[in-house]
Design an enzyme around this catalytic site. Structure first.
Site, PDB file in Angstrom:
ATOM      1  N   ARG A 304      13.683  85.911  -8.474  1.00 14.21           N
ATOM      2  CA  ARG A 304      13.438  85.773  -7.036  1.00 14.21           C
ATOM      3  C   ARG A 304      13.508  87.140  -6.337  1.00 14.21           C
ATOM      4  O   ARG A 304      12.833  87.368  -5.335  1.00 14.21           O
ATOM      5  CB  ARG A 304      14.372  84.755  -6.384  1.00 14.21           C
ATOM      6  CG  ARG A 304      13.859  84.278  -5.033  1.00 14.21           C
ATOM      7  CD  ARG A 304      14.744  83.219  -4.405  1.00 14.21           C
ATOM      8  NE  ARG A 304      14.339  81.854  -4.694  1.00 14.21           N
ATOM      9  CZ  ARG A 304      13.392  81.176  -4.035  1.00 14.21           C
ATOM     10  NH1 ARG A 304      12.735  81.755  -3.045  1.00 14.21           N
ATOM     11  NH2 ARG A 304      13.105  79.943  -4.361  1.00 14.21           N
ATOM     12  N   GLU A 706      18.220  79.028   3.575  1.00 14.52           N
ATOM     13  CA  GLU A 706      18.489  80.396   3.157  1.00 14.52           C
ATOM     14  C   GLU A 706      17.842  81.486   4.021  1.00 14.52           C
ATOM     15  O   GLU A 706      18.424  82.555   4.203  1.00 14.52           O
ATOM     16  CB  GLU A 706      18.029  80.588   1.700  1.00 14.52           C
ATOM     17  CG  GLU A 706      18.847  79.800   0.699  1.00 14.52           C
ATOM     18  CD  GLU A 706      18.175  79.764  -0.663  1.00 14.52           C
ATOM     19  OE1 GLU A 706      17.185  79.012  -0.813  1.00 14.52           O
ATOM     20  OE2 GLU A 706      18.621  80.494  -1.553  1.00 14.52           O
TER      21      GLU A 706
HETATM   22  N1  MTE Z   1      24.951  75.509   5.141  1.00 13.79           N
HETATM   23  C1  MTE Z   1      26.224  75.084   5.067  1.00 13.79           C
HETATM   24  N2  MTE Z   1      26.842  74.659   6.194  1.00 13.79           N
HETATM   25  N3  MTE Z   1      26.917  75.086   3.889  1.00 13.79           N
HETATM   26  C2  MTE Z   1      26.335  75.536   2.718  1.00 13.79           C
HETATM   27  O1  MTE Z   1      26.968  75.525   1.661  1.00 13.79           O
HETATM   28  N4  MTE Z   1      24.303  76.475   1.665  1.00 13.79           N
HETATM   29  C3  MTE Z   1      23.084  77.252   1.874  1.00 13.79           C
HETATM   30  C4  MTE Z   1      22.231  76.628   2.972  1.00 13.79           C
HETATM   31  N5  MTE Z   1      23.027  76.343   4.132  1.00 13.79           N
HETATM   32  C5  MTE Z   1      24.979  76.006   2.775  1.00 13.79           C
HETATM   33  C6  MTE Z   1      24.312  75.952   4.030  1.00 13.79           C
HETATM   34  C7  MTE Z   1      22.268  77.386   0.677  1.00 13.79           C
HETATM   35  S1  MTE Z   1      22.642  78.586  -0.446  1.00 13.79           S
HETATM   36  C8  MTE Z   1      21.179  76.586   0.457  1.00 13.79           C
HETATM   37  S2  MTE Z   1      20.194  76.795  -0.898  1.00 13.79           S
HETATM   38  C9  MTE Z   1      20.828  75.511   1.376  1.00 13.79           C
HETATM   39  O2  MTE Z   1      21.721  75.409   2.480  1.00 13.79           O
HETATM   40  C10 MTE Z   1      20.853  74.198   0.596  1.00 13.79           C
HETATM   41  O3  MTE Z   1      20.580  73.111   1.392  1.00 13.79           O
HETATM   42  P1  MTE Z   1      19.080  72.709   1.814  1.00 13.79           P
HETATM   43  O4  MTE Z   1      18.256  72.804   0.586  1.00 13.79           O
HETATM   44  O5  MTE Z   1      19.272  71.325   2.303  1.00 13.79           O
HETATM   45  O6  MTE Z   1      18.666  73.685   2.858  1.00 13.79           O
HETATM   46  N1  HPA Z   2      16.526  78.986  -6.011  1.00 14.16           N
HETATM   47  C1  HPA Z   2      17.764  78.478  -6.022  1.00 14.16           C
HETATM   48  N2  HPA Z   2      18.323  77.966  -7.073  1.00 14.16           N
HETATM   49  C2  HPA Z   2      17.618  77.954  -8.198  1.00 14.16           C
HETATM   50  C3  HPA Z   2      16.323  78.459  -8.254  1.00 14.16           C
HETATM   51  C4  HPA Z   2      15.742  78.994  -7.095  1.00 14.16           C
HETATM   52  O1  HPA Z   2      14.603  79.457  -7.071  1.00 14.16           O
HETATM   53  N3  HPA Z   2      15.889  78.316  -9.513  1.00 14.16           N
HETATM   54  C5  HPA Z   2      16.912  77.750 -10.182  1.00 14.16           C
HETATM   55  N4  HPA Z   2      17.938  77.520  -9.405  1.00 14.16           N
HETATM   56 MO1  MOS Z   3      21.288  78.157  -2.535  1.00 17.22          MO
HETATM   57  S1  MOS Z   3      21.706  80.047  -3.238  1.00 17.22           S
HETATM   58  O1  MOS Z   3      19.794  78.080  -3.500  1.00 17.22           O
HETATM   59  O2  MOS Z   3      22.397  77.228  -3.402  1.00 17.22           O
END
Ligand code: MTE
Ligand code: HPA
Ligand code: MOS
Length: 763
Positions: A304, A706
């Site tokens: 990534r 993210e």
């Molecule tokens: N927001 C909160 N409050 N707590 C979390 O742990 N994780 C982040 C983001 N926002 C997180 C967060 C990360 S690393 C990701 S990948 C996404 O939320 C995952 O949730 P989503 O796929 O529903 O956005």
């Molecule tokens: N993003 C987050 N988590 C992951 C991914 C990615 O692209 N691939 C495997 N685990």
């Molecule tokens: Mo988020 S780093 O893809 O859990």
């Protein structure tokens, strides 16, 4: 429409792992850690520990009935050390006792003999010694080597970004129960229930059907529990399996900080070439990722980094190479942005480097090179529904970039000992797991005879509001009130073979599956209504629980129809599968169409530096962000605010320090500073861009988890701008975090140099 959980959170009613009522007979587990970062494991002697009061058993690698292996991408990580130890804090043994206190008190009585071996902590040194976790990867478009000759300007440099501790409020943990027929049931604080299930089954030598994993919610994950919740789940399960008693394992804060991996520190080289009009002609970057002692998710994070190595700019000639380096640190892992932020920091450093040497504003170069519709990323996917320029121009106009610049310059003219700085950070983030196969999800929806609804998916709620969004999708699709919907715990027996809740794609994948299931149910119920009411199916709808025929109320309601369906023996349950269409990627050519879509945005950051102390404030972060058609603006706004502040923390305060022996020095909240309420910029404006969203996003509401973290990168460059306003000759290295100490050193490099020279003279 708000987040459904916080009321219960602030009342203390939400159940986290440690709140699960404890079962009679529960044993408490504590983990014996490797005392050294690298060495031959000569002996583990638990005899003294076993004599301690309350200690029931000490489990070693040799006790594992199945395979001692938990590596997710590469099988290179034992659950319990065997033969060698590879990092400080590596689990060596598990103590089980009648109380938490007894388990922890026994730890010091397990003797671990290690014959030390040389310790590697620097990724460049590791790479030079051939210590790579996986072979290097190169993304290439055009011909950068041939392009330098045609460039009017070429600049080179080095950029470094530090690690980051996840600091989820809830530490890692699991609670395992023996089940009938020799299986286990695990309550786990994990983003990846299926990963816990799969690895536990291997460790215990069981089929996956013998291992059930249940997740209610997490007190934060941020990527730290995508793969690294697995060891604690598997260890608790191992204890339960061997003793036939429930086993609870919860790490205390300092153990969690010592033992778990973090965001990968990177050290990188860049070279950038521009033409006379400041168009970027060529870009080369080499990334050295500090992977730690085992692969974990490092290869995917590395990939990534390459995907986001050009951020939101179009560059025709790119060569980006990345090395995943094996060191003797805890295996580093996923962290919000998943390598993207590290890649973006390097290209932004290259742009700042070019701008400073050319004596132009970085914003000049940034704006001229933004992606346009149809431009190719280095991996050959075209930018479609591209909002890079719209995001920049909206931010620049709405927050009046020229006026901000004038104000900052005027302030700096007027103040000797305080300097302000400004930076613009545009972002572009690809949404999808970069491993195409992972882009699938399922939803199991039950309508009960009273018209209430239970929804199960693979989504894990970790504060990001995914359960709220899934409930909204179900309510909206079925045409009923939100109060009727319950989003169930995430359980491997209800929804199987799930991808982790990660990659910002959880709501898209699981929300789309929920939508499909609810649509099928709606259709079934409306077909029944058509027969029962003798009305044309085509004109039938359910809205606010009322059946509508050609827009007019018909003589039926949701409750009546559901009841009728049951008595007519029509199924009120549905299991739907969703797989993101159109995705493909060839990991040998590094070309394809890996992302469902991209998210765009631009942040404008201003800071003020106290040039006597090196301290600073982030005064304002003003953002124009592409949410598409947000289904929940409140939740999405919370994600932008939280992500931005977390990114600011990474770029400013959070300094992860290991010594040469691989010991974590920033091992507590005294030594590791994360943003608090006072770090939140007093102005944090978020403007919702007017964009159509994307059909591959759930209800056109784009992923939001993210991307905002990367707005924080602007803070580093704003601070750099302020330091250069005080000392235009300062040769600041591109090295994050920009802690107050580093600001001070960069304000007075001659003083630091003189100090060093004096120290050398004194011997
Ligand atoms: N927001 C909160 N409050 N707590 C979390 O742990 N994780 C982040 C983001 N926002 C997180 C967060 C990360 S690393 C990701 S990948 C996404 O939320 C995952 O949730 P989503 O796929 O529903 O956005
Ligand atoms: N993003 C987050 N988590 C992951 C991914 C990615 O692209 N691939 C495997 N685990
Ligand atoms: Mo988020 S780093 O893809 O859990």
């Amino acid at each position: 429409m708000n987040h459904l959980d916080p009321i219960r959170h602030v009342r203390g009613e939400s159940q986290y792992l440690d709140d699960v009522p404890e079962q009679h007979g529960t044993l408490y587990a504590a983990v014996v850690e490797s005392p050294l970062a690298h060495g031959r494991l000569l002996a583990v002697d638990a005899s003294a520990a076993l004599l301690r009061p309350g200690v029931v058993r000490v489990i070693l690698a040799a006790d594992i009935p199945g395979t001692n292996q938990i590596g997710g991408i590469v099988p290179d990580e034992p659950l319990l050390a065997e033969g060698h130890v590879h990092f400080r804090g590596q689990p060596v043994a598990l103590v089980l006792a009648e109380s938490e206190h007894a388990a922890h008190a026994a730890l010091a009585h397990v003797r671990v003999d290690v014959d030390p071996l040389p310790v590697l902590t620097d990724p460049r040194v590791a790479a030079a010694q051939g210590e790579l976790l996986v072979p290097p990867r190169t993304f290439r478009i055009g011909d950068s080597a041939a392009a330098w000759a045609g460039c009017a300007h070429v600049f080179e440099g080095v950029a470094e970004s530090g690690g980051q501790e996840h600091l989820y409020i809830e530490t890692q943990g699991a609670y395992a129960f023996p089940t009938e027929m020799g299986g286990v049931r695990i309550i786990s604080s994990t983003q990846g229930p299926t990963a816990v299930q799969r690895h536990t089954a291997h460790v215990l030598g069981l089929g996956m059907h013998q291992v059930e994993v249940d997740v209610t919610r997490l007190g934060g994950g941020f990527g730290g529990k995508e793969d690294q919740a697995t060891p604690w789940g598997a260890l608790a399960a191992l204890g339960a399996f061997l003793t036939r008693r429930p086993v609870k394992l919860v790490l205390d804060r300092m153990a969690d900080m010592r033992m778990t991996g973090k965001r990968h520190p990177y050290s990188s080289d860049f070279k950038i070439g521009l033409d006379a009009d400041l168009k970027i002609v060529a870009y080369e970057a080499t990334f050295y990722q500090n992977g730690g002692a085992a692969a974990d998710l490092s290869p995917a994070v590395l990939e990534r980094t390459l995907f986001h190595s050009t951020n939101t700019y179009f560059i025709p000639n790119v060569t980006a190479t990345a090395y995943s380096c094996r060191t003797n640190l805890p295996p580093n892992t996923a962290f919000r942005g998943f390598g993207g932020p590290q890649g973006m920091f390097v290209i932004e450093s290259a742009l700042a480097c070019a701008a400073e040497q050319l004596g132009v504003a970085t914003t000049e170069i940034q704006r001229r090179n933004l992606l346009r519709e149809g431009d190719l990323f280095p991996y050959r996917q075209p930018a479609e529904l591209c909002h890079a320029e719209q995001a920049w121009d909206t931010a620049a106009q709405r927050f009046d970039l020229p006026a901000r610049r004038r104000e900052v310059d005027a302030f700096n003219q007027a103040h000797r000992w305080q300097k302000q700085g400004l930076a613009v950070m545009p972002i572009c983030f690809g949404i999808s797991f970069t491993k195409t196969a992972m882009n699938q999800a399922r939803a199991l929806v039950h309508i009960y005879t009273d018209g209430t609804v239970g929804v199960s998916t693979g989504a894990v709620e970790m504060g990001q509001g995914v359960n709220t969004k899934i409930a909204q999708v179900a309510a909206r699709t079925l045409g009923i009130g939100l109060h009727r919907i319950k989003v169930e715990s995430t359980n491997t027996t209800r929804v199987a073979n799930t991808s982790p809740s990660a990659a910002s794609a959880t709501a898209d994948l699981n929300g789309k599956a929920t939508e499909l299931a609810c649509r099928a149910l709606r259709e079934r119920i409306l077909r029944l209504a058509s027969t029962e009411l003798s009305l044309d199916y085509e004109g039938l709808h359910i809205e606010n629980e009322q059946v509508l025929a050609a827009g007019k109320p018909a003589d039926s309601t949701w409750e009546k129809l559901v009841s009728a369906a049951y008595w007519q023996r029509v199924s009120l349950s549905e299991n739907a599968h969703y797989a993101t269409p159109d995705l493909h990627f060839d990991a040998t050519t590094n070309q394809g169409y890996p992302f469902a879509y991209h998210v765009y945005g631009t942040a404008l950051t201003t800071v003020t530096v106290d040039c006597r102390r090196g301290t600073y404030t982030v005064d304002a972060v003003q953002i124009a962000h592409d949410f598409g058609q947000s289904i929940n603006p409140q939740v999405d706004l919370g994600q932008i605010e939280g992500g931005t502040v977390q990114g600011i923390g990474w770029m400013t305060l959070e300094e992860l320090v290991y010594n040469d022996e691989g010991r974590l020095l920033s091992n507590s909240l005294n030594a590791y500073k994360i943003p608090d309420l006072y770090s939140v910029p007093p102005v944090l404006d978020v403007h919702f861009l007017d964009t159509p969203g994307h059909p591959r996003a759930v209800l056109r509401s784009k992923a939001v988890g993210e991307p905002p973290l990367m707005y924080g990168i602007g803070t580093y460059f704003a601070l750099r701008d302020a330091v250069r306003a005080f000392n235009p000759d300062s040769t600041i290295s591109f090295s994050a975090p920009m802690t107050p100490e580093k600001v001070l050193v960069n304000l007075y490099p001659e003083f630091v140099g003189a100090g060093k020279a004096a120290a050398v003279a004194r011997g």
